[in-house]
Design a protein around this motif. Structure first.
Motif, PDB file in Angstrom:
ATOM      1  N   ASN A 134       0.837  -1.210   0.000  1.00  0.00           N
ATOM      2  CA  ASN A 134       0.000   0.000   0.000  1.00  0.00           C
ATOM      3  C   ASN A 134       0.867   1.254   0.000  1.00  0.00           C
ATOM      4  O   ASN A 134       0.529   2.249  -0.654  1.00  0.00           O
ATOM      5  CB  ASN A 134      -0.930   0.001   1.209  1.00  0.00           C
ATOM      6  N   TRP A 135       1.967   1.207   0.733  1.00  0.00           N
ATOM      7  CA  TRP A 135       2.862   2.373   0.756  1.00  0.00           C
ATOM      8  C   TRP A 135       3.571   2.533  -0.585  1.00  0.00           C
ATOM      9  O   TRP A 135       3.702   3.649  -1.100  1.00  0.00           O
ATOM     10  CB  TRP A 135       3.892   2.221   1.879  1.00  0.00           C
ATOM     11  N   ILE A 136       4.022   1.428  -1.171  1.00  0.00           N
ATOM     12  CA  ILE A 136       4.708   1.504  -2.458  1.00  0.00           C
ATOM     13  C   ILE A 136       3.768   1.987  -3.559  1.00  0.00           C
ATOM     14  O   ILE A 136       4.088   2.909  -4.323  1.00  0.00           O
ATOM     15  CB  ILE A 136       5.306   0.134  -2.828  1.00  0.00           C
ATOM     16  N   ASN A 141       4.832   5.692  -5.158  1.00  0.00           N
ATOM     17  CA  ASN A 141       4.684   5.884  -6.600  1.00  0.00           C
ATOM     18  C   ASN A 141       4.269   7.309  -6.944  1.00  0.00           C
ATOM     19  O   ASN A 141       4.698   7.865  -7.958  1.00  0.00           O
ATOM     20  CB  ASN A 141       3.672   4.892  -7.157  1.00  0.00           C
ATOM     21  N   VAL A 142       3.455   7.912  -6.094  1.00  0.00           N
ATOM     22  CA  VAL A 142       3.089   9.318  -6.305  1.00  0.00           C
ATOM     23  C   VAL A 142       4.331  10.203  -6.225  1.00  0.00           C
ATOM     24  O   VAL A 142       4.543  11.090  -7.066  1.00  0.00           O
ATOM     25  CB  VAL A 142       2.040   9.765  -5.268  1.00  0.00           C
ATOM     26  N   LYS A 143       5.166   9.960  -5.221  1.00  0.00           N
ATOM     27  CA  LYS A 143       6.388  10.744  -5.056  1.00  0.00           C
ATOM     28  C   LYS A 143       7.341  10.532  -6.230  1.00  0.00           C
ATOM     29  O   LYS A 143       8.039  11.468  -6.663  1.00  0.00           O
ATOM     30  CB  LYS A 143       7.074  10.357  -3.746  1.00  0.00           C
ATOM     31  N   THR A 144       7.373   9.317  -6.787  1.00  0.00           N
ATOM     32  CA  THR A 144       8.235   9.041  -7.935  1.00  0.00           C
ATOM     33  C   THR A 144       7.808   9.867  -9.141  1.00  0.00           C
ATOM     34  O   THR A 144       8.641  10.468  -9.829  1.00  0.00           O
ATOM     35  CB  THR A 144       8.203   7.545  -8.273  1.00  0.00           C
ATOM     36  N   LEU A 145       6.517   9.908  -9.416  1.00  0.00           N
ATOM     37  CA  LEU A 145       6.021  10.710 -10.535  1.00  0.00           C
ATOM     38  C   LEU A 145       6.265  12.193 -10.298  1.00  0.00           C
ATOM     39  O   LEU A 145       6.621  12.936 -11.223  1.00  0.00           O
ATOM     40  CB  LEU A 145       4.529  10.448 -10.740  1.00  0.00           C
ATOM     41  N   GLU A 146       6.086  12.633  -9.056  1.00  0.00           N
ATOM     42  CA  GLU A 146       6.355  14.045  -8.734  1.00  0.00           C
ATOM     43  C   GLU A 146       7.816  14.380  -8.989  1.00  0.00           C
ATOM     44  O   GLU A 146       8.140  15.479  -9.446  1.00  0.00           O
ATOM     45  CB  GLU A 146       5.997  14.327  -7.275  1.00  0.00           C
TER      46      GLU A 146
END
Length: 374
Positions: A134-136, A141-146
């Protein structure tokens, strides 16, 4: 022990569509740009660690995180000169790590998450696996796209975020606690003799009265410590380190206050809640400082989730810190022993008993001469 790296890969084509083009000029503090002939593409699968098991060792975490960082550094050889690193959980012999995840983002920043339970507790690997996934699949994943978007649209304004670590601890029927710490480097200062770092953390406490709805435990007292003198084995604290600023200072009565730490090049700003009784700031020794939270019984602060966020600036000698060896910026520790209270027949009781102090420490090293973001 089951180890998987990148079971949740984002589609590269989808990421490139979000970026808008395969080769995007990037502006950083060192004015690096993307080279059209760069062959290596960022792949979050390769730079992700996922561990789930009945007892994950700190040596295993160290080895796998180092492997991922080394791979990232090797493939993106134009990394601008900066500090990169990761955090490791710091727990007692009475606790064990049952879930862990780590990822290096396109910017070189990294994030991690750890689930900790009592060592004598039979913990569902399925539950730990679900929480890690759930964290990944969510925040990570949101932080990766950001991170991709920021590389396309933004220049570096500092401070450079090195690592953010989240550690979660559940005390059934009593309460939940999370410690979320971030470590930064001032990448804008022009002092050729010293480097400046920030440590900022959040201790979130959820009392049993809102977690279970039937166990009326309430927030009572907690402690947060930031220790910039911390060393472990061959990993030493930053060379000639000293703490220059801490926030907040001792404060009485509930408030939501703005805080900041300012160095020679940039500042770090945030807000924190202060519980209705007080926060007491303590200088323990050397470069070790702590904050005591105290709550009044029966108030909103005691009966709802609460987030307290202290911070610290530390300064070290620049040349030895940039010698390529790995150093510890600081250890952040939360102590929730007897942190929640309950009244039965008018008599107060406190939990959890025993030693319940845990946290994490951030390891960093200097790397790179320039960085190509792809």
């Amino acid at each position: 022990m089951k180890t998987k790296k990148g079971m949740w890969a984002l589609s590269l084509l989808f990421v490139l569509a979000l970026i808008g083009t395969m080769f995007v000029p990037v502006v950083s503090a060192e004015n690096n740009t993307l080279q059209p002939d760069q062959e290596n593409q960022y792949n979050e699968e390769k730079y992700t660690v996922r561990l789930v098991g009945s007892g994950i060792s700190q040596d295993q975490i160290d080895a796998q995180d180092q492997e991922v960082l080394n791979s990232f550094e090797k493939e993106f050889k134009s990394l601008p000169s900066q500090y990169i690193g990761f955090a490791e959980p710091d727990i007692s012999k009475d606790e064990k790590i049952v879930g862990y995840a780590f990822r290096v983002l396109p910017s070189g920043e990294s994030l991690s998450y750890a689930e900790v339970v009592p060592s004598n507790e039979t913990y569902s690997s399925k539950k730990a696996s679900t929480n890690i996934d759930n964290w990944i699949n969510g925040p990570l994943n949101v932080k990766t796209l950001e991170s991709f978007k920021e590389l396309k649209t933004s220049s570096s304004s500092g401070p450079h975020q090195i690592h953010t670590s989240r550690i979660s601890r559940n005390y059934p029927g009593v309460g939940n606690a999370q410690l979320i710490s971030s470590w930064y480097w001032d990448n804008l200062e022009t002092n050729s003799d010293q480097d400046y770092f920030f440590t900022k953390t959040i201790l979130r406490t959820d009392p049993g009265i809102i977690v279970s709805g039937y166990e009326p435990y309430k927030n009572f007292q907690f402690n947060v410590e930031i220790n910039s003198d911390y060393s472990l084995g061959s990993y030493q604290h930053l060379p000639s380190v000293f703490v220059s600023q801490n926030n907040p200072q001792t404060t009485t009565g509930y408030t939501n206050m703005g805080l900041s730490l300012n160095s020679g090049g940039c500042s770090l700003e945030w807000t924190t809640e202060i519980p209705d009784r007080c926060v007491e700031f303590n200088h323990l020794s050397g470069n070790k400082f702590s904050w005591d939270e105290e709550f009044r019984s029966g108030t909103d602060c005691a009966e709802h989730s609460f987030e307290f966020s202290p911070g610290q600036e530390s300064v070290c000698s620049q040349a030895p810190a940039r010698d390529g060896n790995t150093y510890i910026i600081s250890r952040v520790k939360a102590d929730v022993s007897n942190g929640w209270t309950i009244f039965k027949n008018g008599v107060p009781g406190y939990a959890p008993s025993g030693t319940n102090a845990w946290g994490h420490y951030c390891k960093v090293r200097w790397t790179g001469n320039g960085y190509v973001h792809v």
